[in-house]
Design a protein around this motif. Structure first.
Motif, PDB file in Angstrom:
ATOM      1  N   PHE A 251       0.797  -1.226   0.000  1.00  0.00           N
ATOM      2  CA  PHE A 251       0.000   0.000   0.000  1.00  0.00           C
ATOM      3  C   PHE A 251       0.832   1.280   0.000  1.00  0.00           C
ATOM      4  CE2 PHE A 251      -2.544  -3.152   2.495  1.00  0.00           C
ATOM      5  CZ  PHE A 251      -3.522  -3.370   1.547  1.00  0.00           C
ATOM      6  N   GLY A 252       2.171   1.146  -0.075  1.00  0.00           N
ATOM      7  CA  GLY A 252       3.014   2.329  -0.077  1.00  0.00           C
ATOM      8  C   GLY A 252       2.926   3.083  -1.391  1.00  0.00           C
ATOM      9  N   ALA A 262      -2.377   5.429  -1.277  1.00  0.00           N
ATOM     10  CA  ALA A 262      -1.277   4.940  -0.451  1.00  0.00           C
ATOM     11  C   ALA A 262      -1.644   5.046   1.021  1.00  0.00           C
ATOM     12  CB  ALA A 262      -0.006   5.736  -0.741  1.00  0.00           C
ATOM     13  N   VAL A 263      -1.164   4.091   1.800  1.00  0.00           N
ATOM     14  CA  VAL A 263      -1.425   4.103   3.235  1.00  0.00           C
ATOM     15  C   VAL A 263      -0.794   5.349   3.859  1.00  0.00           C
ATOM     16  CG1 VAL A 263       0.625   2.665   3.677  1.00  0.00           C
ATOM     17  CG2 VAL A 263      -1.183   2.834   5.398  1.00  0.00           C
ATOM     18  N   ASP A 264      -1.548   6.021   4.732  1.00  0.00           N
ATOM     19  CA  ASP A 264      -0.972   7.171   5.431  1.00  0.00           C
ATOM     20  C   ASP A 264      -1.180   7.067   6.950  1.00  0.00           C
ATOM     21  OD1 ASP A 264      -3.678   7.674   5.564  1.00  0.00           O
ATOM     22  OD2 ASP A 264      -3.557   9.739   4.845  1.00  0.00           O
ATOM     23  N   ASP A 289       4.449  13.085   8.732  1.00  0.00           N
ATOM     24  CA  ASP A 289       3.931  13.767   7.539  1.00  0.00           C
ATOM     25  C   ASP A 289       3.448  12.771   6.482  1.00  0.00           C
ATOM     26  OD1 ASP A 289       4.528  16.191   8.719  1.00  0.00           O
ATOM     27  OD2 ASP A 289       6.553  16.247   7.880  1.00  0.00           O
ATOM     28  N   ASP A 290       4.285  11.772   6.180  1.00  0.00           N
ATOM     29  CA  ASP A 290       3.898  10.769   5.181  1.00  0.00           C
ATOM     30  C   ASP A 290       3.064   9.642   5.792  1.00  0.00           C
ATOM     31  OD1 ASP A 290       5.387  12.151   3.262  1.00  0.00           O
ATOM     32  OD2 ASP A 290       7.219  11.041   3.769  1.00  0.00           O
ATOM     33  N   LEU A 291       3.389   9.287   7.019  1.00  0.00           N
ATOM     34  CA  LEU A 291       2.750   8.134   7.643  1.00  0.00           C
ATOM     35  C   LEU A 291       2.561   8.380   9.142  1.00  0.00           C
ATOM     36  CD1 LEU A 291       1.796   5.130   7.258  1.00  0.00           C
ATOM     37  CD2 LEU A 291       4.114   4.468   8.003  1.00  0.00           C
ATOM     38  N   GLN A 292       1.305   8.299   9.581  1.00  0.00           N
ATOM     39  CA  GLN A 292       1.002   8.368  11.009  1.00  0.00           C
ATOM     40  C   GLN A 292       0.975   6.943  11.577  1.00  0.00           C
ATOM     41  OE1 GLN A 292      -1.721  11.755  12.323  1.00  0.00           O
ATOM     42  NE2 GLN A 292      -2.765  11.022  10.471  1.00  0.00           N
ATOM     43  N   ILE A 293       1.441   6.803  12.808  1.00  0.00           N
ATOM     44  CA  ILE A 293       1.480   5.486  13.441  1.00  0.00           C
ATOM     45  C   ILE A 293       0.928   5.606  14.861  1.00  0.00           C
ATOM     46  CG2 ILE A 293       2.953   3.578  14.231  1.00  0.00           C
ATOM     47  CD1 ILE A 293       4.910   4.360  11.970  1.00  0.00           C
TER      48      ILE A 293
END
Length: 378
Positions: A251-252, A262-264, A289-293
């Motif tokens: 999903f990137g 894309a997964v964010d 910014d690109d990906l929250q965890i």
């Protein structure tokens, strides 16, 4: 060897008086108690703990069954629970079903033979409901449903799902991926039962699934895409590492023709979230910014991933205190029934009324850190 007869002779009291003082039963005047205590100290008399427990029909031992102590959640849970029981004069005997060839059946047998006073069941079980409700001894369930009449303690996972959904919606998430255990655990009972879990679940013993299902429901209502990726059993750490890698591979930005899909955002246990941080950094993604965890559990692992992770934290102190209180209530209630000759004892297997999945719901808390974007003002 010094015995109670020696203490009685030294204190100038009857043997029965010494027995009452040693076992803490019956009335003894303060003067008599002082004389017996001083005689015991003078003679260095040490009461026989085994004999005392037999006299009281108590072992002061509580069995605790967990899937594995390797997992940071269960390591934290058992540590705090052992401390709580110890403060109440009780010892714990730990059974880790994934780390030992001896399962819960051995501990249930020990409980039924009065080799322990109670049992805390915190592991998934394949036994049917009537197995647990027919034991007739003190059993407290943690984070699972064992059957009507058996008290259960656990976190308010539906609240956890609400908190995560609210945070992701407010921070503009577009595609959320959840990493968790086998989806089959969402439906491990025969279908068609009562909704014991809430969130529209009728056939599971495993209330933790409520946070996933609540999150999925609210993301759907908000028009946000989500996917669920399985990562293996609770002790399969490598499975979580592989799942985190696969999420970004599938999903990137480079894994989909549509960059807007894309997964964010990734949501997982502390282990899955920590592996997601590592995978994201290896891919050159910027967090948040690109990906929250978002991590779920809030154990010590949430602070060791290299960045401070936003986490839904379970209140281990309150959980352990509540489990211990429930257990003491059951043990004392059983002793009271025994003193009355068993009159009024409730047969757990005969209880037919539906009850909530969790008898005691413990609130969660959300701690926002560096792996999620700033939350806009309402």
């Amino acid at each position: 060897m010094v015995g109670m007869r020696d203490v009685a002779k030294k204190a100038g009291v009857s043997l029965s008086t010494v027995s009452l003082v040693v076992n803490g039963t019956g009335y003894v005047s303060e003067d008599m108690r002082t004389r017996v205590t001083e005689a015991m100290q003078s003679l260095n008399y040490i009461p026989n703990e085994l004999a005392r427990n037999l006299y009281r029909d108590r072992t002061n031992m509580i069995g605790v069954i967990v899937p594995t102590i390797r997992h940071p959640f269960f390591a934290t849970f058992t540590s705090v629970l052992q401390r709580e029981f110890s403060a109440r004069g009780l010892r714990t005997m730990l059974c880790s079903t994934a780390d030992s060839d001896k399962g819960e059946a051995e501990y249930v047998d020990m409980l039924q033979r009065h080799m322990m006073d109670g049992l805390v069941m915190a592991s998934h079980t394949a036994h049917p409901v009537d197995y647990w409700t027919s034991i007739g001894r003190p059993v407290v369930a943690f984070d699972r449903y064992l059957g009507p009449g058996i008290p259960s303690v656990g976190s308010d996972h539906e609240q956890g799902g609400h908190m995560i959904a609210d945070l992701l919606i407010r921070t503009g998430a577009k595609h959320v991926v959840m990493i968790g255990g086998p989806r089959s655990q969402f439906h491990d009972l025969a279908a068609g039962g009562t909704d014991t879990v809430g969130a529209g679940v009728k056939d599971t013993t495993f209330p933790t699934v409520r946070y996933y299902l609540t999150l999925e429901r609210e993301l759907t209502a908000a028009g946000i895409r989500y996917d669920y990726v399985e990562a293996g059993s609770v002790g399969d750490f490598e499975g979580y590492a592989v799942a985190a890698h696969n999420v970004l591979d599938w999903f990137g930005p480079d894994g989909t023709a549509d960059s807007t899909a894309a997964v964010d955002a990734i949501v997982s246990s502390d282990i899955g979230a920590a592996y997601a941080v590592q995978a994201a950094l290896r891919c050159g993604l910027h967090i948040p910014d690109d990906l929250q965890i978002i991590a779920y559990d809030g154990t010590y692992l949430a602070g060791t991933a290299g960045v401070r992770m936003t986490a839904v934290r379970q209140d281990f102190d309150t959980i352990a205190s509540t489990v211990a209180s429930r257990m003491i209530d059951l043990i004392e209630g059983e002793r009271g029934e025994s003193a009355r000759g068993g009159e009024g004892r409730a047969d757990q297997s005969a209880v037919s009324r539906p009850e909530p999945q969790i008898s005691d719901l413990i609130p969660l808390s959300l701690h926002i850190a560096d792996t999620t974007r700033p939350v806009p003002e309402r």
